[in-house]
Design a protein around this motif. Structure first.
Motif, mmCIF file in Angstrom:
data_model
loop_
_atom_site.group_PDB
_atom_site.id
_atom_site.type_symbol
_atom_site.label_atom_id
_atom_site.label_comp_id
_atom_site.label_asym_id
_atom_site.label_seq_id
_atom_site.Cartn_x
_atom_site.Cartn_y
_atom_site.Cartn_z
ATOM 1 N N SER A 116 -23.006 -115.735 33.402
ATOM 2 C CA SER A 116 -22.001 -116.932 34.084
ATOM 3 C C SER A 116 -20.696 -116.727 33.683
ATOM 4 O O SER A 116 -19.825 -117.543 34.074
ATOM 5 N N GLU A 117 -20.555 -116.285 32.318
ATOM 6 C CA GLU A 117 -19.135 -116.400 31.765
ATOM 7 C C GLU A 117 -18.495 -115.249 32.217
ATOM 8 O O GLU A 117 -17.464 -115.010 31.734
ATOM 9 N N ALA A 118 -19.248 -113.979 32.622
ATOM 10 C CA ALA A 118 -18.855 -112.652 32.666
ATOM 11 C C ALA A 118 -17.924 -112.042 33.973
ATOM 12 O O ALA A 118 -17.183 -111.192 33.681
ATOM 13 N N HIS A 119 -18.591 -112.592 35.130
ATOM 14 C CA HIS A 119 -17.966 -112.134 36.186
ATOM 15 C C HIS A 119 -16.845 -113.204 36.593
ATOM 16 O O HIS A 119 -16.762 -114.235 36.646
ATOM 17 N N ASP A 120 -16.056 -112.794 37.911
ATOM 18 C CA ASP A 120 -14.988 -113.195 38.357
ATOM 19 C C ASP A 120 -15.566 -113.633 39.683
ATOM 20 O O ASP A 120 -15.419 -113.234 40.766
ATOM 21 N N GLU A 121 -15.429 -115.186 39.828
ATOM 22 C CA GLU A 121 -16.049 -115.926 40.810
ATOM 23 C C GLU A 121 -15.111 -115.811 41.843
ATOM 24 O O GLU A 121 -13.981 -115.535 41.842
ATOM 25 N N ILE A 122 -15.588 -115.695 43.410
ATOM 26 C CA ILE A 122 -14.873 -115.512 44.535
ATOM 27 C C ILE A 122 -14.453 -116.661 45.183
ATOM 28 O O ILE A 122 -15.567 -117.558 45.435
ATOM 29 N N TYR A 123 -13.216 -116.915 45.572
ATOM 30 C CA TYR A 123 -12.799 -117.870 46.387
ATOM 31 C C TYR A 123 -11.952 -117.639 47.384
ATOM 32 O O TYR A 123 -11.499 -116.508 47.651
ATOM 33 N N TYR A 124 -11.638 -118.501 48.487
ATOM 34 C CA TYR A 124 -10.844 -118.106 49.331
ATOM 35 C C TYR A 124 -9.689 -119.159 49.758
ATOM 36 O O TYR A 124 -10.022 -120.276 49.762
ATOM 37 N N HIS A 125 -8.326 -118.475 49.622
ATOM 38 C CA HIS A 125 -7.320 -119.559 49.342
ATOM 39 C C HIS A 125 -6.299 -118.940 50.267
ATOM 40 O O HIS A 125 -5.700 -117.891 50.088
ATOM 41 N N GLU A 126 -5.658 -119.831 51.150
ATOM 42 C CA GLU A 126 -4.419 -119.560 51.884
ATOM 43 C C GLU A 126 -4.645 -118.161 52.536
ATOM 44 O O GLU A 126 -3.781 -117.069 52.372
ATOM 45 N N GLY A 127 -5.752 -117.716 53.104
ATOM 46 C CA GLY A 127 -5.937 -116.639 53.941
ATOM 47 C C GLY A 127 -6.326 -115.526 53.160
ATOM 48 O O GLY A 127 -6.404 -114.297 53.526
ATOM 49 N N LYS A 128 -6.563 -115.572 51.722
ATOM 50 C CA LYS A 128 -6.967 -114.696 50.990
ATOM 51 C C LYS A 128 -8.223 -114.889 50.137
ATOM 52 O O LYS A 128 -8.433 -115.992 49.517
ATOM 53 N N PHE A 129 -8.900 -113.732 49.947
ATOM 54 C CA PHE A 129 -9.964 -113.877 48.820
ATOM 55 C C PHE A 129 -9.512 -113.968 47.432
ATOM 56 O O PHE A 129 -8.366 -113.131 47.018
ATOM 57 N N THR A 130 -9.559 -115.040 46.480
ATOM 58 C CA THR A 130 -9.099 -115.067 45.163
ATOM 59 C C THR A 130 -10.025 -115.006 44.217
ATOM 60 O O THR A 130 -11.186 -115.173 44.274
ATOM 61 N N ARG A 131 -9.572 -115.043 42.912
ATOM 62 C CA ARG A 131 -10.435 -115.009 41.662
ATOM 63 C C ARG A 131 -9.755 -115.801 40.827
ATOM 64 O O ARG A 131 -8.401 -115.797 40.556
ATOM 65 N N GLY A 132 -10.481 -116.457 39.912
ATOM 66 C CA GLY A 132 -9.828 -117.234 38.872
ATOM 67 C C GLY A 132 -9.742 -116.417 37.500
ATOM 68 O O GLY A 132 -9.120 -117.006 36.528
ATOM 69 N N SER A 133 -10.381 -115.158 37.619
ATOM 70 C CA SER A 133 -10.380 -114.391 36.378
ATOM 71 C C SER A 133 -10.204 -113.104 36.735
ATOM 72 O O SER A 133 -10.436 -112.561 37.772
ATOM 73 N N ASN A 134 -10.181 -112.052 35.683
ATOM 74 C CA ASN A 134 -10.199 -110.768 35.914
ATOM 75 C C ASN A 134 -11.034 -109.951 34.864
ATOM 76 O O ASN A 134 -10.335 -108.978 34.226
ATOM 77 N N ARG A 135 -11.967 -110.479 34.466
ATOM 78 C CA ARG A 135 -12.781 -109.930 33.337
ATOM 79 C C ARG A 135 -13.202 -108.426 33.940
ATOM 80 O O ARG A 135 -13.574 -107.667 32.986
#
Lengths: 377, 377, 377, 377
Positions: free
Chosen positions: B265-284
């Motif tokens: 739960s700490e290690a992966h980069d969760e996926i979001y969708y924002h302003e027409g793009k898939f985004t991440r909050g982190s880049n582990r």
């Protein structure tokens, strides 16, 4: 020259491999292959799927009367669960809607794979990207092991850490081979106990764990690999092999990253001559200097990230609707570091076998043994 | 498909490379290549040799009027010191006794190389195993950089640590590109000051230092590399490239080894969708999931061991007499981590260029740009 | 494992090659290389350019004191005419308009190459596609010859026909090696006289000629190549090598195309056992059965088309204006079949050396000799 | 990048292939594959074995719902006769004495293969060297055909001669595709009648026949292959592909060997410009100039030697006793030129698919189509 080509989907008919370049005359022990397939499916912290499968290898070509022919060896590890998946996964017409995966899973190939291959169903990516692919790599790895053992080259390994439970002790090749546990492939029982508790508590939380594993190669004579071209460097080749294993995010040889903080006078393995042999008092280089095996044991470590499929579900997005979602989870493991150790051994065995085949040439196991025997120690 | 083949001895006529597969129509900037060759020779803690050489690239084929032809590009980095070495190193008849090296150096290819190639003079090994080989890899790397920059793919890097002086801060691509220092290619001036002092004190002791460097790739679209075969995994390929650099003993991607101690739960980069793009909050993950670029920045780190040639001399043996000896030392550097950073950038640029060429195909830079532009972000 | 990578433009600085995998310890005879370079430029029916060049090889790496190091060997054949072409061909800024070629030449890469590489000047294609590239392949070929001769493997060849002047006689390896003429590399002086007359009359007409050449490999033990994979078949590999030579349009092994009209009972080489050896009464297979060398002499023939640059000019089109035109002709040869024979020998030597290196493995010429000596005859 | 790896023994479980690099999204038609497998087994002059087998392809991986996934495609052509051979051929313990072959067959890999692989039973060689291997190459070839047809690239071919019955007429691609016969894959019915009589009379005599076949590629745009490196030349690559087919002893492109007797003014294909296109009045180059496809039809011919297994038995020797013997013959064909045509088509399809994949790059059939569409005609 040895090559290994693999194929197969996680819920397809099975996993397949063709190995070229195995010399004629090698005796094959099928039970040893199956034993390692079982080891790959075992370990504390594994989920339900491993119990379903109980993998066995079938040799489809290249072996007759348990002896290699010199022709390409085809291996199959059939998916025992295929009957249940046939209607969704068959090569022939099938129902592709029923098992569609749209909530792309962080830490997996799902999202990037779907964009790359232009598909709206992550199943079309994950079926191949799955670590299930490694079943046939392990089967192939055992062929390579039997080949290398004919030259008295041995490979072993163990789990150094699971989560924050770390074993920092030093072990000999023999200690590893004899002492590693069945549960977590660890050597220090106290550390293992702590690790199991971490696993238990993660399981409760629906979370997962990774770890570090260490691999050794014993009996490899000096001179494998080459400093003459960048592509032939032994450490470069093995780094690639290990990093190709699902979930591995770091690779180091010998003292690895810790060498970066040492002084030169502390970091290198001084050379002595004793009873007719060049010797060393240490092996911080992990058996490779200048891209070549120096005759000491090879020592590699690989870092496995925690399994990215969590029962509690990571935050993600539905690929098609773009709505927030929890990542898809089928049954999953909490910790697969021991399995990763098995797979990393296979990857290492494969690369060592390739390197050995290139230096020895030769068409028969007799030639291999003779030529290997003649190499300078 | 891009290939890079290198050749040349450290004190021979020069270092040479042939690059196949550069598309037609790429504009070449020679000064930028020479600037990077200079950067490879610079840095705090370098020895005398670097001042002698002052490398320049000469393009021997494949480029006309500063534009690539699509034919193989041959590069030469001539050894300016060759005139002084000619009588000992010439391809033609020469005096091979006068510069004989018998005290094999720990941490180098000397001992294993001599056994492998059946020679009694370590010069016949070290001339090629030497890190001088990297001069032409850097020259080639700059061709690859210019090629990738035509697609808006950029590579940079910096030194995270020298010895025990470590910079643990987080930096953006831009901060690195603009902020890295000339002396040690570091970002935090205080850490750099400490590092310089470590170097100074090592110099006095006749000792050496290593360190850790970090590399970034910006602008690489998602989908490079492949989860479909183990050989095509992007992280596997880059791990091999970096580990092929002299003195590198460890490679990690993203959070690397530290991921092994995290929970899923700490290690992966969760996926979001924002302003027409898939985004991440982190880049582990360091921009690679399942062996494929996921569109985030690539992040790699490599550990460089301390230079194995120490002025104070490590204990060793004379290869021929078997008598104890001090390892041979010509003039040497105390610390070459910044140079290693330059070389690792080159190795990375080369591998990225290969991967890009395989996915794009195409014969001209116009085709490359068009096809790259059409890839999904 | 041997690889050969070549580079260089016809009017650029020179032609270059890097050879990887040459074992340590091979003695190099430069004069023999230059003698073959001269042979490549000689022959009845050659034009003016050959006289300008008088090629010599320079070894840039991989050889010290006339002995190979085991490191990559870099070869240069400098273009002596480069000074006159510098202003039009330099890698740096140069005048690309002055030597523009727009009347695309039938039989050359011009037209297809210009479309492929998106250029409006055929010079950017022909400079690399030119048969001048073969100069460095011949230099490399002589390195391979010296390597193979260390194993008592010899390659020779001769010209069977020029235009309609055909020699259909049967010759032994020795007869070829000793008897081939300087002018046209032929064995029957009467056929050669007729061939010269054909050349003379073609010269008057501004026309050109092709021919057929035959190659032999003597001393190659049985078992090279493999029936186990389609890529390893010896005849397949050699066919590719020969067809890669400029102007070659057909390749056959042994009795080749004529076998297609024979009955099985006439076509195969029956097997006998005589004085401790398996023998044959014939060699219609050309020394290869089932993709493997069978221990008999290898026999290959290649067909060279007439040189496509004719002084009288073929009909064509200006690539840019689309107006009808006569194909561009600089000075040119009437007949280059003897040169093609030299080049085909080189291509054959290269492929045999590759195949031998793969089966023998090994790092030194001593190992090569030992392992080759131990193979079954 | 497409690769094809094959495996399998003639009387083992089956023949297997793994194809890497097939783009995602290609529709697969299984019936068309099976139709070509049937065509490979058909033809006038075939023996009994072909009737036993009646090959069908099974797809084991890489395809779901008749659509390629982009993952490696595994093909199996199971040997229907395996049940009868199991006790002699099984990978597990089996009776290897009962089907021993000692009378080595001229024209086969037997003798050289036994020496190479150090075995006393030719079965261990012939099982893999057998032309039965081509069954799975044909299956793979049909996948490549479906891939290329998505780009409107078509391959066809026909039999030019059987024994001394030769068809010298000129045919268009369409005439071949529509007009070739089922019996001997010939176009001229009179020549075919003569050929059948030759076959009949050979059958009576226990003898065999070979022949010549011709292949065409239609719709391949210009620019495939490359003049820039010797390895990339399209004709070199195709020559290797065709020569790798069992029994092929000669390969030519366009007018091939006959070009060697022409003058330059007769041999080349002059260039015109007509209605917005470059055109030619002839195609003696066979669609390849300077190693690149020039946009005309590709034309290749291959010579097949007579089948080396004769019912009347060639003279040979018992490998182990060294006594004179008649070569071993199981049931055999008199003439397999039509089958060879099918196999050569497959080999050609494979090589064209590889070349196309390298130039196009791309991960999906949509990308392939788009990029192919954008190439200059």
């Amino acid at each position: 020259m040895i090559t290994l080509t693999t194929a197969g989907e996680s819920h397809g008919k099975g996993l397949f491999a063709i190995i070229e370049g195995i010399p004629q005359g090698l005796k094959i022990d099928l039970e040893k292959i199956n034993a390692e397939l079982l080891r790959r499916q075992s370990g504390y912290g594994r989920g339900a799927r491993q119990k379903i499968e109980s993998d066995k290898v079938e040799i489809l070509s290249g072996v007759r009367n348990l002896t290699t022919l010199g022709s390409p060896v085809t291996l199959a590890v059939w998916n025992r669960d295929y009957e249940n998946w046939k209607e969704f996964m068959a090569a022939e017409g099938c129902n592709v809607e029923a098992r569609k995966v749209e909530n792309v899973r962080p830490g997996h190939a799902d999202l990037a794979g779907m964009k790359k291959f232009g598909v709206s169903d992550a199943r079309n990516i994950l079926e191949r990207a799955s670590a299930r692919e490694t079943a046939v790599r392990v089967a192939a790895g055992e062929i390579f092991r039997q080949l290398l053992e004919a030259l008295n080259i041995e490979v072993t390994g163990f789990v150094r850490s699971v989560g924050t439970s770390i074993d920092k002790a030093t072990y000999s090749f023999d200690e590893i081979q004899k002492g590693r546990s069945k549960d977590l492939c660890m050597l220090d029982r106290k550390v293992e106990e702590r690790a199991k508790k971490e696993i238990d508590s993660c399981k409760e939380e629906g979370d997962t764990l990774g770890g570090v594993l260490e691999l050794r190669v014993n009996g490899l004579k000096c001179g494998f690999g080459s400093p003459m071209t960048y592509r032939e460097k032994l450490d470069a080749r093995i780094a690639s092999a290990l990093m190709s294993v699902q979930a591995v995010k770091g690779v180091e040889v010998g003292a690895g990253f810790s060498l970066a903080a040492m002084k030169g006078s502390e970091a290198h393995d001084e050379i002595y001559y004793h009873e007719g042999k060049f010797t060393r008092g240490s092996n911080r280089a992990g058996g490779i200097e200048g891209g070549i095996a120096n005759g000491q044991e090879l020592v590699f470590r690989a870092a496995m990230k925690p399994i990215p499929t969590l029962m509690k579900g990571l935050n993600t997005v539905n690929f098609n609707t773009k709505e927030p979602a929890k990542a898809s989870t089928e049954r999953s493991d909490v910790c697969a570091v021991p399995a990763c150790e098995v797979v990393c051994e296979s990857a290492l065995l494969c690369e060592i076998a390739k390197v050995v085949s290139e230096r020895l040439g030769g068409d028969t196991i007799i030639e291999w043994k003779k030529r290997y025997g003649e190499l300078v120690l």
